[in-house]
Write an enzyme that holds these catalytic residues in place. Sequence first.
Site, PDB file in Angstrom:
ATOM      1  N   LYS A 197       1.559  -3.493   7.517  1.00  0.00           N
ATOM      2  CA  LYS A 197       0.235  -3.082   8.021  1.00  0.00           C
ATOM      3  C   LYS A 197       0.132  -3.333   9.519  1.00  0.00           C
ATOM      4  O   LYS A 197       0.590  -4.362  10.017  1.00  0.00           O
ATOM      5  CB  LYS A 197      -0.841  -3.902   7.311  1.00  0.00           C
ATOM      6  CG  LYS A 197      -2.231  -3.673   7.912  1.00  0.00           C
ATOM      7  CD  LYS A 197      -3.322  -3.999   6.962  1.00  0.00           C
ATOM      8  CE  LYS A 197      -3.672  -5.463   6.950  1.00  0.00           C
ATOM      9  NZ  LYS A 197      -4.673  -5.751   5.908  1.00  0.00           N
ATOM     10  N   TRP A 224      -0.305  -7.954  -3.974  1.00  0.00           N
ATOM     11  CA  TRP A 224       0.945  -7.242  -3.676  1.00  0.00           C
ATOM     12  C   TRP A 224       2.127  -7.933  -4.347  1.00  0.00           C
ATOM     13  O   TRP A 224       3.026  -7.274  -4.876  1.00  0.00           O
ATOM     14  CB  TRP A 224       1.187  -7.159  -2.163  1.00  0.00           C
ATOM     15  CG  TRP A 224       0.387  -6.119  -1.446  1.00  0.00           C
ATOM     16  CD1 TRP A 224      -0.823  -5.602  -1.817  1.00  0.00           C
ATOM     17  CD2 TRP A 224       0.749  -5.461  -0.224  1.00  0.00           C
ATOM     18  NE1 TRP A 224      -1.243  -4.677  -0.893  1.00  0.00           N
ATOM     19  CE2 TRP A 224      -0.308  -4.565   0.094  1.00  0.00           C
ATOM     20  CE3 TRP A 224       1.828  -5.545   0.648  1.00  0.00           C
ATOM     21  CZ2 TRP A 224      -0.282  -3.759   1.235  1.00  0.00           C
ATOM     22  CZ3 TRP A 224       1.859  -4.746   1.782  1.00  0.00           C
ATOM     23  CH2 TRP A 224       0.825  -3.861   2.074  1.00  0.00           C
TER      24      TRP A 224
HETATM   25  C1  LIG Z   1      -5.311  -8.910   3.728  1.00  0.00           C
HETATM   26  S1  LIG Z   1      -4.684 -10.472   3.246  1.00  0.00           S
HETATM   27  C2  LIG Z   1      -3.331 -10.031   2.200  1.00  0.00           C
HETATM   28  C3  LIG Z   1      -3.737  -9.494   0.845  1.00  0.00           C
HETATM   29  C4  LIG Z   1      -2.560  -9.391  -0.125  1.00  0.00           C
HETATM   30  N1  LIG Z   1      -1.640  -8.333   0.287  1.00  0.00           N
HETATM   31  C5  LIG Z   1      -3.022  -9.089  -1.533  1.00  0.00           C
HETATM   32  O1  LIG Z   1      -2.874  -7.941  -1.949  1.00  0.00           O
HETATM   33  O2  LIG Z   1      -3.520  -9.979  -2.221  1.00  0.00           O
HETATM   34  C6  LIG Z   1      -3.877 -11.031   4.707  1.00  0.00           C
HETATM   35  C7  LIG Z   1      -3.249 -12.408   4.609  1.00  0.00           C
HETATM   36  O3  LIG Z   1      -2.454 -12.631   5.792  1.00  0.00           O
HETATM   37  C8  LIG Z   1      -2.393 -14.038   5.965  1.00  0.00           C
HETATM   38  N2  LIG Z   1      -1.876 -14.391   7.300  1.00  0.00           N
HETATM   39  C9  LIG Z   1      -2.457 -14.151   8.519  1.00  0.00           C
HETATM   40  N3  LIG Z   1      -1.690 -14.653   9.505  1.00  0.00           N
HETATM   41  C10 LIG Z   1      -0.590 -15.206   8.913  1.00  0.00           C
HETATM   42  C11 LIG Z   1       0.563 -15.894   9.391  1.00  0.00           C
HETATM   43  N4  LIG Z   1       0.740 -16.103  10.724  1.00  0.00           N
HETATM   44  N5  LIG Z   1       1.490 -16.345   8.516  1.00  0.00           N
HETATM   45  C12 LIG Z   1       1.296 -16.157   7.167  1.00  0.00           C
HETATM   46  N6  LIG Z   1       0.225 -15.511   6.654  1.00  0.00           N
HETATM   47  C13 LIG Z   1      -0.709 -15.049   7.497  1.00  0.00           C
HETATM   48  C14 LIG Z   1      -3.843 -14.475   5.728  1.00  0.00           C
HETATM   49  O4  LIG Z   1      -3.905 -15.866   5.430  1.00  0.00           O
HETATM   50  C15 LIG Z   1      -4.248 -13.569   4.552  1.00  0.00           C
HETATM   51  O5  LIG Z   1      -4.141 -14.246   3.317  1.00  0.00           O
END
Ligand SMILES: C[S@@+](CC[C@H](N)C(=O)[O-])C[C@H]1O[C@@H](n2cnc3c(N)ncnc32)[C@H](O)[C@@H]1O
Length: 199
Positions: A153, A51
Site C-alpha cells: 500500500k 491479511w
Molecule cells: C491498516 S493497518 C493493517 C491492517 C491489516 N492489513 C489487516 O488486514 O488486518 C496498518 C498497520 O500498520 C502498522 N504499522 C505502522 N507503522 C509500522 C511500522 N513501522 N512497523 C510495523 N508496523 C507498522 C500499524 O500498527 C497498523 O496496525
Amino acid sequence: MRKVQDYYFKKAKKEKYPARSVYKLEEAQQKYRFLKNGDTVLDLGCQPGSWSIYAAKTAGPQGLVVGVDLQDGNKVNIAKAAEIIWLHDDITADDIVENIEKIRKNFRVILSDIAPRTSGNKWVDQQQSLNLARRVLELTDRLLESKGNFYVKVFEGEDFKEFVDSVRKSFKTVKIVKPKSSRTESREVFVLGMGFLKR
Ligand SMILES: C[S@@+](CC[C@H](N)C(=O)[O-])C[C@H]1O[C@@H](n2cnc3c(N)ncnc32)[C@H](O)[C@@H]1O
C-alpha cells in the site's frame, strides 16, 4: 459510499475477519493470483490480522505466514491453514531483518498494508507512507525469493511515480491496483510486483 463501506464491514464480520481491509487483498488476489498454495508469506503491518489470516487460508497447511506489526495485537491461528507467526516489531528498526531471519530467511510473497499514523497534513502523510513503502522495498531485496511477488500500500502523491519506477526495476510485471473496497476519497493505492528479479 457509506453503503459500500457498510457492505464490507458486514461482510468481514460475517466471514470472521477482524478488519474489512481484507477485501483490498482479496480483490487483487482474485484478479492476479499472486498468492498460491504452499506459499511462505511475510505480512508487514499485519494487525489486526485480516491479511495474515487470508494469506494463511490461501497458502494452506503447507505454507507459513509471518506477520509483523508495531502493535502487539491479534495472535490467532486457524485450522486447515498455514501457521501464522506473529512478530511484535518495527519495520524501520535496524535489527528487523535479523529478527525476521531468525524465523525464516526468505519468502515467496511480501505483503504490506502499513499505514503511518495520520497527522492531518496530506503532504506529510503521503511522504511518510512513501518512506514506509521504500523501506518495504529495501526489505524485499533482502527477504523476497527470486520470482516472488509483492503487494504494497502507498498513498498516491508527489514522488509516487518515482517509487513505482523503482519497483519496475525489481519486478518483471507491475500493476497499480485501486480496489473497490478502498474508499474513493482515500489516496491509497496498492503496487503489485510479480516476478522478483533478484540481484
Ligand atoms: C491498516 S493497518 C493493517 C491492517 C491489516 N492489513 C489487516 O488486514 O488486518 C496498518 C498497520 O500498520 C502498522 N504499522 C505502522 N507503522 C509500522 C511500522 N513501522 N512497523 C510495523 N508496523 C507498522 C500499524 O500498527 C497498523 O496496525
